[in-house]
Write an enzyme that holds these catalytic residues in place. Structure first.
Site, short mmCIF file in Angstrom:
data_model
loop_
_atom_site.label_atom_id
_atom_site.label_comp_id
_atom_site.label_asym_id
_atom_site.label_seq_id
_atom_site.Cartn_x
_atom_site.Cartn_y
_atom_site.Cartn_z
N HIS A 1 12.05 -35.24 -66.33
CA HIS A 1 10.89 -34.53 -65.44
C HIS A 1 11.34 -33.51 -64.47
CE1 HIS A 1 12.21 -38.18 -63.83
NE2 HIS A 1 11.66 -38.27 -62.78
N ARG A 2 12.52 -34.22 -63.54
CA ARG A 2 13.21 -33.19 -62.42
C ARG A 2 13.91 -32.09 -63.25
NH1 ARG A 2 14.99 -37.00 -60.39
NH2 ARG A 2 13.22 -37.49 -59.07
N ASP B 1 13.97 -46.27 -63.34
CA ASP B 1 14.95 -45.85 -64.73
C ASP B 1 15.24 -46.90 -65.58
OD1 ASP B 1 15.00 -43.09 -64.30
OD2 ASP B 1 17.12 -43.02 -63.40
N LYS C 1 20.35 -37.44 -69.17
CA LYS C 1 18.99 -37.43 -68.50
C LYS C 1 18.53 -36.28 -68.00
CE LYS C 1 16.65 -39.54 -64.40
NZ LYS C 1 16.56 -39.96 -62.97
N ASP D 1 8.47 -34.04 -54.74
CA ASP D 1 7.82 -35.21 -54.77
C ASP D 1 7.68 -35.73 -56.38
OD1 ASP D 1 7.14 -37.56 -53.08
OD2 ASP D 1 4.84 -37.20 -53.69
N ASN E 1 16.41 -36.91 -48.95
CA ASN E 1 17.22 -38.00 -48.20
C ASN E 1 17.84 -38.65 -49.34
OD1 ASN E 1 17.13 -37.64 -45.33
ND2 ASN E 1 14.95 -38.48 -45.59
N ASN E 2 17.25 -38.73 -50.73
CA ASN E 2 17.74 -39.48 -51.90
C ASN E 2 19.09 -38.74 -52.53
OD1 ASN E 2 17.79 -40.35 -54.47
ND2 ASN E 2 15.77 -40.86 -54.32
P1 ITT Z 1 12.82 -37.86 -50.82
O1 ITT Z 1 11.21 -38.14 -50.37
O2 ITT Z 1 13.62 -38.17 -49.45
O3 ITT Z 1 13.19 -36.90 -51.83
P2 ITT Z 1 12.27 -40.25 -51.92
O4 ITT Z 1 13.24 -41.19 -52.78
O5 ITT Z 1 11.38 -40.81 -50.83
O6 ITT Z 1 13.04 -39.27 -51.57
P3 ITT Z 1 10.12 -39.54 -53.63
O7 ITT Z 1 9.01 -39.67 -52.25
O8 ITT Z 1 9.61 -38.34 -54.48
O9 ITT Z 1 11.54 -39.56 -53.24
O10 ITT Z 1 9.71 -40.95 -54.23
C1 ITT Z 1 10.01 -40.64 -55.64
C2 ITT Z 1 10.19 -42.38 -55.91
O11 ITT Z 1 9.81 -42.43 -57.44
C3 ITT Z 1 11.52 -42.64 -55.83
O12 ITT Z 1 12.11 -43.43 -54.81
C4 ITT Z 1 11.80 -43.61 -57.39
O13 ITT Z 1 11.27 -44.87 -56.97
C5 ITT Z 1 10.63 -42.92 -58.00
N1 ITT Z 1 11.33 -41.97 -58.99
C6 ITT Z 1 11.48 -40.71 -58.79
N2 ITT Z 1 12.27 -39.79 -59.77
C7 ITT Z 1 12.67 -40.96 -60.58
C8 ITT Z 1 13.60 -41.05 -61.47
O14 ITT Z 1 14.17 -39.74 -61.92
N3 ITT Z 1 13.99 -42.11 -62.10
C9 ITT Z 1 13.47 -43.09 -61.52
N4 ITT Z 1 12.88 -43.27 -60.73
C10 ITT Z 1 12.22 -42.03 -60.07
#
Ligand code: ITT
Length: 192
Positions: free
Chosen positions: A176-177, A151, A171, A69, A9-10
């Site tokens: 990581h992603r 970030d 980035k 995740d 959802n992000n």
């Molecule tokens: P979905 O589960 O719908 O994919 P989410 O935002 O809840 O979206 P996550 O459960 O993976 O995603 O939670 C990851 C959290 O970690 C995210 O909300 C950020 O706060 C942090 N995060 C993950 N990747 C990041 C990045 O590249 N830069 C900064 N913060 C990050």
């Protein structure tokens, strides 16, 4: 173009991944496939939670799909916020979560941290996992307006900018992603 479902959802994650798969796949997220469920993330590992999300879509929509995740692991905080990154402060609010990390890190000289992503791909009912890690440090004050989440306080090793000071393209060369996605892309190329 071939389609691939990314169970998220992000919007920020969706954009990063679309940018990485630009010429190869059209990426559909949960909103695009009409899935409005807040899929429970009740596992205690990144891999477990990523697989809950990918499996939900595979089971309910009969589509191959991947999910990630991810989160921030800080050495001095026993790897917190970790799997609780999205709601560390109790609410799903990037600024509140970031402020809590800064408060907990006040006076702390060990600033080592890492971002970690685990991607879970479901294909033909089978699960495949891909991991990406980027090491860095936690800044004392936030800098930069780009990106999302933590970030503005994360400075990757070898750089003197935070992720939030980098363009998405920059980035995406080191994150990581992106590292986990590149493993997924290689896998898809080898086993189309
Ligand atoms: P979905 O589960 O719908 O994919 P989410 O935002 O809840 O979206 P996550 O459960 O993976 O995603 O939670 C990851 C959290 O970690 C995210 O909300 C950020 O706060 C942090 N995060 C993950 N990747 C990041 C990045 O590249 N830069 C900064 N913060 C990050």
């Amino acid at each position: 173009m071939r389609e691939l479902v990314f169970a998220t959802n992000n919007q920020h994650k969706t954009q990063e991944v679309r940018n990485l798969l630009l010429n190869e796949y059209s990426v559909l997220n949960l909103n695009d496939i009409g899935c409005t469920t807040d899929i429970p993330e009740t596992a205690d590992t990144f891999a477990g939670n990523a697989t809950l999300k990918s499996r939900y879509v595979a089971d309910h929509y009969q589509m191959d799909c991947f999910a990630d995740d991810s989160g921030l692991e800080i050495e001095a905080l026993n790897q917190e916020p970790g799997i609780f990154s999205a709601r560390y402060s109790g609410v799903k609010d990037d600024l509140e979560n970031l402020k809590l990390v800064l408060r907990k890190m006040e006076g702390q000289s060990n600033r080592k941290a890492r971002f970690r992503t685990v991607i879970s791909l479901i294909r033909g009912g089978e699960v495949f996992l891909f991991e990406g890690i980027v090491n860095g440090t936690i800044r004392e004050t936030p800098t930069g307006e780009k990106g999302f989440g933590y970030d503005p306080i994360f400075e990757p090793e070898g750089y003197d900018h935070t992720f939030a000071e980098m363009s998405m393209e920059q980035k995406n060369q080191i994150s990581h992603r992106a590292l986990a996605m590149n493993k997924l892309i290689t896998f898809l190329k080898e086993r189309p």
